[in-house]
Design a protein around this motif. Structure first.
Motif, PDB file in Angstrom:
ATOM      1  N   TYR A 228       0.815  -1.215   0.000  1.00  0.00           N
ATOM      2  CA  TYR A 228       0.000   0.000   0.000  1.00  0.00           C
ATOM      3  C   TYR A 228       0.849   1.265   0.000  1.00  0.00           C
ATOM      4  O   TYR A 228       0.769   2.072  -0.923  1.00  0.00           O
ATOM      5  CB  TYR A 228      -0.964   0.030   1.197  1.00  0.00           C
ATOM      6  CG  TYR A 228      -1.940   1.192   1.115  1.00  0.00           C
ATOM      7  CD1 TYR A 228      -3.058   1.105   0.289  1.00  0.00           C
ATOM      8  CD2 TYR A 228      -1.734   2.365   1.828  1.00  0.00           C
ATOM      9  CE1 TYR A 228      -3.958   2.156   0.179  1.00  0.00           C
ATOM     10  CE2 TYR A 228      -2.630   3.425   1.733  1.00  0.00           C
ATOM     11  CZ  TYR A 228      -3.733   3.321   0.905  1.00  0.00           C
ATOM     12  OH  TYR A 228      -4.605   4.366   0.801  1.00  0.00           O
ATOM     13  N   THR A 229       1.680   1.434   1.006  1.00  0.00           N
ATOM     14  CA  THR A 229       2.402   2.703   1.168  1.00  0.00           C
ATOM     15  C   THR A 229       3.314   2.999  -0.018  1.00  0.00           C
ATOM     16  O   THR A 229       3.233   4.077  -0.629  1.00  0.00           O
ATOM     17  CB  THR A 229       3.214   2.695   2.471  1.00  0.00           C
ATOM     18  OG1 THR A 229       2.350   2.396   3.566  1.00  0.00           O
ATOM     19  CG2 THR A 229       3.871   4.041   2.695  1.00  0.00           C
ATOM     20  N   ASN A 230       4.185   2.070  -0.357  1.00  0.00           N
ATOM     21  CA  ASN A 230       5.107   2.311  -1.470  1.00  0.00           C
ATOM     22  C   ASN A 230       4.394   2.404  -2.818  1.00  0.00           C
ATOM     23  O   ASN A 230       4.710   3.302  -3.623  1.00  0.00           O
ATOM     24  CB  ASN A 230       6.193   1.236  -1.504  1.00  0.00           C
ATOM     25  CG  ASN A 230       7.310   1.499  -0.518  1.00  0.00           C
ATOM     26  OD1 ASN A 230       7.366   2.570   0.111  1.00  0.00           O
ATOM     27  ND2 ASN A 230       8.210   0.550  -0.368  1.00  0.00           N
ATOM     28  N   PRO A 231       3.456   1.514  -3.128  1.00  0.00           N
ATOM     29  CA  PRO A 231       2.734   1.679  -4.399  1.00  0.00           C
ATOM     30  C   PRO A 231       2.037   3.033  -4.518  1.00  0.00           C
ATOM     31  O   PRO A 231       2.053   3.653  -5.592  1.00  0.00           O
ATOM     32  CB  PRO A 231       1.724   0.526  -4.378  1.00  0.00           C
ATOM     33  CG  PRO A 231       2.364  -0.508  -3.539  1.00  0.00           C
ATOM     34  CD  PRO A 231       3.091   0.240  -2.470  1.00  0.00           C
ATOM     35  N   LEU A 232       1.442   3.497  -3.425  1.00  0.00           N
ATOM     36  CA  LEU A 232       0.763   4.793  -3.479  1.00  0.00           C
ATOM     37  C   LEU A 232       1.774   5.918  -3.688  1.00  0.00           C
ATOM     38  O   LEU A 232       1.500   6.885  -4.410  1.00  0.00           O
ATOM     39  CB  LEU A 232      -0.038   5.021  -2.195  1.00  0.00           C
ATOM     40  CG  LEU A 232      -1.098   6.131  -2.247  1.00  0.00           C
ATOM     41  CD1 LEU A 232      -2.077   5.902  -3.392  1.00  0.00           C
ATOM     42  CD2 LEU A 232      -1.838   6.214  -0.917  1.00  0.00           C
ATOM     43  N   ARG A 233       2.945   5.804  -3.090  1.00  0.00           N
ATOM     44  CA  ARG A 233       3.998   6.796  -3.322  1.00  0.00           C
ATOM     45  C   ARG A 233       4.416   6.813  -4.790  1.00  0.00           C
ATOM     46  O   ARG A 233       4.688   7.872  -5.359  1.00  0.00           O
ATOM     47  CB  ARG A 233       5.207   6.498  -2.431  1.00  0.00           C
ATOM     48  CG  ARG A 233       5.019   6.863  -0.977  1.00  0.00           C
ATOM     49  CD  ARG A 233       6.208   6.425  -0.148  1.00  0.00           C
ATOM     50  NE  ARG A 233       6.086   6.838   1.237  1.00  0.00           N
ATOM     51  CZ  ARG A 233       6.756   6.303   2.248  1.00  0.00           C
ATOM     52  NH1 ARG A 233       7.619   5.297   2.016  1.00  0.00           N
ATOM     53  NH2 ARG A 233       6.586   6.739   3.482  1.00  0.00           N
ATOM     54  N   ILE A 234       4.471   5.647  -5.395  1.00  0.00           N
ATOM     55  CA  ILE A 234       4.810   5.570  -6.817  1.00  0.00           C
ATOM     56  C   ILE A 234       3.755   6.285  -7.650  1.00  0.00           C
ATOM     57  O   ILE A 234       4.087   7.101  -8.522  1.00  0.00           O
ATOM     58  CB  ILE A 234       4.957   4.095  -7.237  1.00  0.00           C
ATOM     59  CG1 ILE A 234       6.230   3.498  -6.631  1.00  0.00           C
ATOM     60  CG2 ILE A 234       4.963   3.961  -8.762  1.00  0.00           C
ATOM     61  CD1 ILE A 234       6.321   1.996  -6.751  1.00  0.00           C
ATOM     62  N   PHE A 235       2.494   6.007  -7.381  1.00  0.00           N
ATOM     63  CA  PHE A 235       1.418   6.665  -8.135  1.00  0.00           C
ATOM     64  C   PHE A 235       1.457   8.183  -7.956  1.00  0.00           C
ATOM     65  O   PHE A 235       1.063   8.923  -8.854  1.00  0.00           O
ATOM     66  CB  PHE A 235       0.064   6.143  -7.679  1.00  0.00           C
ATOM     67  CG  PHE A 235      -0.216   4.708  -8.045  1.00  0.00           C
ATOM     68  CD1 PHE A 235       0.418   4.107  -9.123  1.00  0.00           C
ATOM     69  CD2 PHE A 235      -1.124   3.955  -7.323  1.00  0.00           C
ATOM     70  CE1 PHE A 235       0.165   2.785  -9.468  1.00  0.00           C
ATOM     71  CE2 PHE A 235      -1.400   2.646  -7.659  1.00  0.00           C
ATOM     72  CZ  PHE A 235      -0.751   2.058  -8.736  1.00  0.00           C
ATOM     73  N   ARG A 236       1.916   8.639  -6.799  1.00  0.00           N
ATOM     74  CA  ARG A 236       1.980  10.071  -6.522  1.00  0.00           C
ATOM     75  C   ARG A 236       3.312  10.700  -6.903  1.00  0.00           C
ATOM     76  O   ARG A 236       3.560  11.872  -6.637  1.00  0.00           O
ATOM     77  CB  ARG A 236       1.713  10.305  -5.025  1.00  0.00           C
ATOM     78  CG  ARG A 236       0.269   9.975  -4.616  1.00  0.00           C
ATOM     79  CD  ARG A 236       0.076  10.068  -3.116  1.00  0.00           C
ATOM     80  NE  ARG A 236      -1.328   9.888  -2.757  1.00  0.00           N
ATOM     81  CZ  ARG A 236      -1.790   9.741  -1.508  1.00  0.00           C
ATOM     82  NH1 ARG A 236      -0.928   9.740  -0.490  1.00  0.00           N
ATOM     83  NH2 ARG A 236      -3.060   9.584  -1.276  1.00  0.00           N
ATOM     84  N   ASP A 237       4.189   9.909  -7.531  1.00  0.00           N
ATOM     85  CA  ASP A 237       5.503  10.373  -7.983  1.00  0.00           C
ATOM     86  C   ASP A 237       6.365  10.865  -6.814  1.00  0.00           C
ATOM     87  O   ASP A 237       7.102  11.839  -6.929  1.00  0.00           O
ATOM     88  CB  ASP A 237       5.355  11.499  -9.022  1.00  0.00           C
ATOM     89  CG  ASP A 237       6.597  11.624  -9.903  1.00  0.00           C
ATOM     90  OD1 ASP A 237       7.381  10.667  -9.972  1.00  0.00           O
ATOM     91  OD2 ASP A 237       6.780  12.706 -10.498  1.00  0.00           O
ATOM     92  N   GLU A 238       6.277  10.157  -5.706  1.00  0.00           N
ATOM     93  CA  GLU A 238       7.072  10.486  -4.523  1.00  0.00           C
ATOM     94  C   GLU A 238       8.260   9.525  -4.425  1.00  0.00           C
ATOM     95  O   GLU A 238       8.230   8.409  -4.938  1.00  0.00           O
ATOM     96  CB  GLU A 238       6.227  10.377  -3.248  1.00  0.00           C
ATOM     97  CG  GLU A 238       5.054  11.347  -3.235  1.00  0.00           C
ATOM     98  CD  GLU A 238       4.103  11.124  -2.067  1.00  0.00           C
ATOM     99  OE1 GLU A 238       3.169  11.943  -1.898  1.00  0.00           O
ATOM    100  OE2 GLU A 238       4.270  10.135  -1.344  1.00  0.00           O
ATOM    101  N   MET A 239       9.303   9.940  -3.741  1.00  0.00           N
ATOM    102  CA  MET A 239      10.474   9.093  -3.567  1.00  0.00           C
ATOM    103  C   MET A 239      10.175   7.986  -2.573  1.00  0.00           C
ATOM    104  O   MET A 239       9.453   8.175  -1.605  1.00  0.00           O
ATOM    105  CB  MET A 239      11.671   9.904  -3.102  1.00  0.00           C
ATOM    106  CG  MET A 239      12.112  10.986  -4.089  1.00  0.00           C
ATOM    107  SD  MET A 239      12.476  10.323  -5.749  1.00  0.00           S
ATOM    108  CE  MET A 239      13.923   9.310  -5.405  1.00  0.00           C
ATOM    109  N   LEU A 240      10.778   6.824  -2.791  1.00  0.00           N
ATOM    110  CA  LEU A 240      10.602   5.691  -1.889  1.00  0.00           C
ATOM    111  C   LEU A 240      11.719   5.661  -0.853  1.00  0.00           C
ATOM    112  O   LEU A 240      12.811   6.139  -1.083  1.00  0.00           O
ATOM    113  CB  LEU A 240      10.607   4.378  -2.694  1.00  0.00           C
ATOM    114  CG  LEU A 240       9.530   4.259  -3.774  1.00  0.00           C
ATOM    115  CD1 LEU A 240       9.647   2.908  -4.471  1.00  0.00           C
ATOM    116  CD2 LEU A 240       8.149   4.426  -3.179  1.00  0.00           C
TER     117      LEU A 240
END
Length: 240
Positions: A228-240
């Motif tokens: 959840y957390t990392n995939p959502l960061r990817i969709f939001r173009d945020e750094m992991l």
């Protein structure tokens, strides 16, 4: 617990995934039944020398039709593609003509299963140098990684990330792939886990059994991060 799926073949009639819109909607219902809240439609994609703009326009049209058909369903759909590394990819990258995950910098990147071990890193570095962040699809299924899972550390060190397939974690692709997936998970080398769903049964969009496995074998926090957390960061173009 809500989940995000960054890799599915739910877009109907474009590859070896959902054959029809009706089937695609059934796949979405399957995902919803396992608490998937966000889902990326990522059909197979091979860049061409002169047709990328036309291909992207068609992909956008197909995705818009899926969104319209699923408008009343409790799931957020985002567009993307599973982009195969080929010689023509790099010229397309330079021209900006590739579909990324939800328009982000993250490029769901696929190699041939028998890719030469020495070919991975140079290709990934070229993708990075073009301004994209490779999210390497199902590395646990590449023969070279199965032989030596430690090789992915060089990919991570230069800024790439790894996406495992849920079925690999559960043993659906055989013991060798499962052992490789487990080694990557135990060494905290994975950014996210996705379904790579192609159909309603077998390679399906149902992910809750994968989440439960991670919860039991590792921790709730690890399961939440990868699904959840990392995939959502990817969709939001945020750094992991």
């Amino acid at each position: 617990m809500k989940l995000c799926d960054v890799h599915t073949h739910v877009l109907p009639g474009v590859d070896d995934g959902a054959p029809t819109m009706e089937y695609a909607l059934q796949m979405l219902e399957n995902a919803i039944a396992s608490d998937v809240e966000w889902l990326a439609a990522t059909p197979h994609w091979r860049a061409t020398v002169d047709k990328n703009e036309t291909m992207i326009a068609q992909l956008q049209s197909d995705f818009a039709q899926l969104q319209e058909a699923a408008a009343d369903m409790p799931i957020h759909l985002v567009s993307g593609a599973e982009v195969r590394v080929t010689d023509t990819l790099f010229s397309a990258l330079s021209a900006g003509g590739v579909p990324t995950l939800n328009g982000s910098r993250y490029l769901l990147t696929e190699f041939a299963v028998d890719t030469d071990p020495a070919a991975f890193l140079p290709a990934l570095e070229r993708i990075l140098s073009a301004g994209y962040i490779p999210l390497v699809a199902h590395p646990e299924r590449y023969a070279a990684v199965c032989r030596d899972p430690r090789m992915v550390q060089d990919w991570l060190d230069c800024g790439c990330h790894l996406q495992l397939t849920g079925g690999s974690v559960l043993g659906s692709y055989g013991k060798t792939v499962q052992r490789t997936a487990t080694a990557l998970l135990r060494n905290d080398l994975v950014a996210c886990i996705a379904s790579d769903a192609h159909r309603l049964h077998g390679r399906s969009s149902f992910l809750m059994d994968v989440y439960d496995h991670l919860y039991v074998q590792y921790s709730k926090a690890y399961a939440n991060c990868l699904m959840y957390t990392n995939p959502l960061r990817i969709f939001r173009d945020e750094m992991l």
